[in-house]
Every structure is written in C-alpha cells, then in structure tokens.
Design a protein around this motif. Structure first.
Motif, mmCIF file in Angstrom:
data_model
loop_
_atom_site.group_PDB
_atom_site.id
_atom_site.type_symbol
_atom_site.label_atom_id
_atom_site.label_comp_id
_atom_site.label_asym_id
_atom_site.label_seq_id
_atom_site.Cartn_x
_atom_site.Cartn_y
_atom_site.Cartn_z
ATOM 1 N N ILE A 32 0.859 -1.186 0.000
ATOM 2 C CA ILE A 32 0.000 0.000 0.000
ATOM 3 C C ILE A 32 0.889 1.228 0.000
ATOM 4 O O ILE A 32 1.640 1.471 0.948
ATOM 5 C CB ILE A 32 -0.935 0.009 1.235
ATOM 6 N N ILE A 33 0.833 2.011 -1.062
ATOM 7 C CA ILE A 33 1.742 3.155 -1.184
ATOM 8 C C ILE A 33 1.114 4.448 -0.700
ATOM 9 O O ILE A 33 1.787 5.477 -0.631
ATOM 10 C CB ILE A 33 2.236 3.323 -2.638
ATOM 11 N N GLY A 34 -0.177 4.408 -0.334
ATOM 12 C CA GLY A 34 -0.802 5.622 0.185
ATOM 13 C C GLY A 34 -2.280 5.428 0.458
ATOM 14 O O GLY A 34 -2.931 4.579 -0.150
ATOM 15 N N ILE A 35 -2.794 6.217 1.423
ATOM 16 C CA ILE A 35 -4.226 6.290 1.700
ATOM 17 C C ILE A 35 -4.583 7.769 1.656
ATOM 18 O O ILE A 35 -4.122 8.557 2.487
ATOM 19 C CB ILE A 35 -4.581 5.705 3.079
ATOM 20 N N ILE A 36 -5.381 8.163 0.687
ATOM 21 C CA ILE A 36 -5.671 9.580 0.432
ATOM 22 C C ILE A 36 -7.174 9.803 0.438
ATOM 23 O O ILE A 36 -7.930 8.982 -0.083
ATOM 24 C CB ILE A 36 -5.052 10.016 -0.910
ATOM 25 N N SER A 37 -7.608 10.933 0.999
ATOM 26 C CA SER A 37 -9.043 11.181 1.149
ATOM 27 C C SER A 37 -9.606 12.177 0.138
ATOM 28 O O SER A 37 -10.821 12.309 0.015
ATOM 29 C CB SER A 37 -9.340 11.696 2.564
ATOM 30 N N ARG A 38 -8.754 12.880 -0.578
ATOM 31 C CA ARG A 38 -9.217 13.895 -1.529
ATOM 32 C C ARG A 38 -8.706 13.592 -2.936
ATOM 33 O O ARG A 38 -7.540 13.224 -3.119
ATOM 34 C CB ARG A 38 -8.754 15.293 -1.121
ATOM 35 N N GLY A 39 -9.572 13.810 -3.915
ATOM 36 C CA GLY A 39 -9.188 13.561 -5.296
ATOM 37 C C GLY A 39 -8.057 14.445 -5.764
ATOM 38 O O GLY A 39 -7.140 13.992 -6.478
ATOM 39 N N GLU A 40 -8.081 15.726 -5.369
ATOM 40 C CA GLU A 40 -7.032 16.656 -5.784
ATOM 41 C C GLU A 40 -5.664 16.205 -5.282
ATOM 42 O O GLU A 40 -4.665 16.284 -6.002
ATOM 43 C CB GLU A 40 -7.326 18.074 -5.256
ATOM 44 N N GLU A 41 -5.631 15.724 -4.033
ATOM 45 C CA GLU A 41 -4.368 15.244 -3.469
ATOM 46 C C GLU A 41 -3.906 13.963 -4.169
ATOM 47 O O GLU A 41 -2.710 13.753 -4.368
ATOM 48 C CB GLU A 41 -4.541 14.995 -1.970
ATOM 49 N N ALA A 42 -4.877 13.131 -4.541
ATOM 50 C CA ALA A 42 -4.543 11.884 -5.230
ATOM 51 C C ALA A 42 -3.874 12.165 -6.575
ATOM 52 O O ALA A 42 -2.919 11.490 -6.957
ATOM 53 C CB ALA A 42 -5.797 11.041 -5.429
ATOM 54 N N LEU A 43 -4.364 13.163 -7.294
ATOM 55 C CA LEU A 43 -3.785 13.498 -8.602
ATOM 56 C C LEU A 43 -2.328 13.931 -8.462
ATOM 57 O O LEU A 43 -1.478 13.558 -9.278
ATOM 58 C CB LEU A 43 -4.612 14.604 -9.266
ATOM 59 N N LEU A 44 -2.041 14.706 -7.427
ATOM 60 C CA LEU A 44 -0.667 15.136 -7.181
ATOM 61 C C LEU A 44 0.208 13.960 -6.764
ATOM 62 O O LEU A 44 1.354 13.836 -7.194
ATOM 63 C CB LEU A 44 -0.639 16.225 -6.101
#
Length: 248
Positions: A32-44
């Motif tokens: 698991i390389i990350g757990i992100i809650s916002r789409g904008e942050e995921a794109l970055l």
C-alpha cells in the motif's frame, strides 16, 4: 508476488476504512503506497508515484468525487481502477461505468470480494502484457546499439531489432512500437523516443508518427504506406523525407 509486490493506492474519505483495507491487503502481500481522502491530493500523489492498481471510493472530500478523479487520472495514465463505495444506486453506477473500472464493489464488502477483484485485475494486466510488452519509463530504460534498441520490461531488458520495427505511434503520454513480431507500449512521449532512436533509420513524419524509413512501401502526396497502413505525413516533413529516399 513473483517479482515485487503489487503497489496499490487507496483513495478513501473514511480513514478508518482505508486503514482497514490497507491492513487486509498488506497481509495478502500487496504494497500500500498511500491512503488519500481527496481527489485533488490523489492526482498530485500519482504524479510522483506509480500505483499498479487504484482502489477508489466514489464519495470523497474536496471538489472532486471519485468518478471525477478517475476521469482526470485516465487523461494521463492507464492505471486500473476498482471502485469501492456505499453509493451503489443506478445513477452512480452508470457514471462509474463510463470510466470502465475493473470492478465495482459495494460497501460493506467481504475481504474475499476485494481479494478476488484485485486478482482478476492482475490477471487481466498479465494477459495484456502477454500480447504486448508494457515498458515502465525509467531514466535508464532505453539502450541503443547499431542494430537494435533495448527496452526495460520489469527486471529484464528486451531487445528489439531495428530492422523489424515498422513505425511508432503516439498515444497521449505513451507511444507504441509496431514491429514484425510484437507491439510494445512505452510509457514515454513520442518526442522523447524520437530523441533516442538512431536518425539514420528513423524519421518523424507527423506529430503522432515516427517511421522506419527502410520499411516504406509507398509514398503518396499526403501519406506513406508502411506494413499495409497508410500513415499521414505533414507538409513540413515531406521534403526532408524525399531527400532521404532514393528517387528517380
């Protein structure tokens, strides 16, 4: 995993659920390389990292929901997406379906459902790699000799004989090499590959095409024929191409 653990990115607005998914998948051998809650942050995040699979919740915090985030991702990447959501109504399903996900799992879900969805996704990826070699864009991934080009596929260097290459076609940030034996999908721009290929054999004749000059069968006023395919030639390249051909 045979070579290295499959890298999974979790995009989930409920961090407790995201952490639980991460724990389950880690036990199964995935990374698991990350757990992100916002789409904008995921794109970055995706710009700096290369997940093999994305687990996407439809409902996210921020301006973009999961489906809109998936649409933005697909403009630049081919990363497989599996939706995990409590919003399983017809409207959300139809919107999600337009992004062609690998699977659509409704909450609450069983561990086995998630495991099988990931295994099926990896199976499909494996089938695609059997038909064409998908090449990761590492800085040292291309090596060129006088008669061949080497590209990195996982931990191996694959040799492509230059004389067997017909042409190269751009596909967004990818480019596909068409050869006598196989097709190879490279994660790099056509411009980057053009800078690497030997100029005595190859020439860019259109914003979307590079051709192997020795493979040309016919030259028309606005196209060339290579391997039975008519490939457009831009006016700015036509004169240079004719100079390089032996014409009578």
């Amino acid at each position: 995993m045979k070579e290295s653990a499959t890298k999974i990115l979790i995009i989930e607005d409920e961090m407790i659920i995201g952490a639980n998914i991460s724990l389950q998948l880690t036990k199964l051998g995935y990374e698991i390389i990350g757990i992100i809650s916002r789409g904008e942050e995921a794109l970055l995040f995706i710009k700096e990292n290369e997940p093999d699979i994305i687990l996407m919740d439809i409902r996210l915090k921020g301006k973009l929901d999961g489906i809109e985030t998936a649409q933005q991702i697909q403009k630049e990447y081919d990363t497989p997406i599996i939706y995990i959501t409590a919003n399983a109504d017809e409207a959300h399903f139809n919107r999600a379906k337009s992004t062609k996900p690998q699977a659509f799992i409704s909450k609450p879900f069983k561990k086995l459902d998630l495991q099988r969805a990931i295994e099926l996704t990896l199976s499909r990826i494996g089938d695609n790699e059997g038909r064409e070699n998908v090449v990761k864009n590492n800085p040292d991934s291309r090596y060129i000799l006088s008669d061949s080009i080497f590209v990195r596929h996982h931990e191996k260097m694959l040799k492509i004989i230059i004389s067997n290459i017909f042409y190269v076609e751009a596909e967004r940030n990818y480019c596909r090499i068409y050869s006598k034996d196989k097709n190879y999908l490279l994660v790099m721009t056509l411009k980057t590959l053009d800078e690497k290929l030997p100029k005595e054999h190859f020439m860019r004749i259109h914003r979307s095409f590079i051709i192997n000059i020795s493979q040309i069968d016919e030259v028309g006023s606005t196209y060339v024929v290579v391997a039975k395919r008519a490939i457009p030639i831009s006016k700015i390249y036509r004169e240079e191409l004719l100079k390089r051909l032996q014409t009578v």
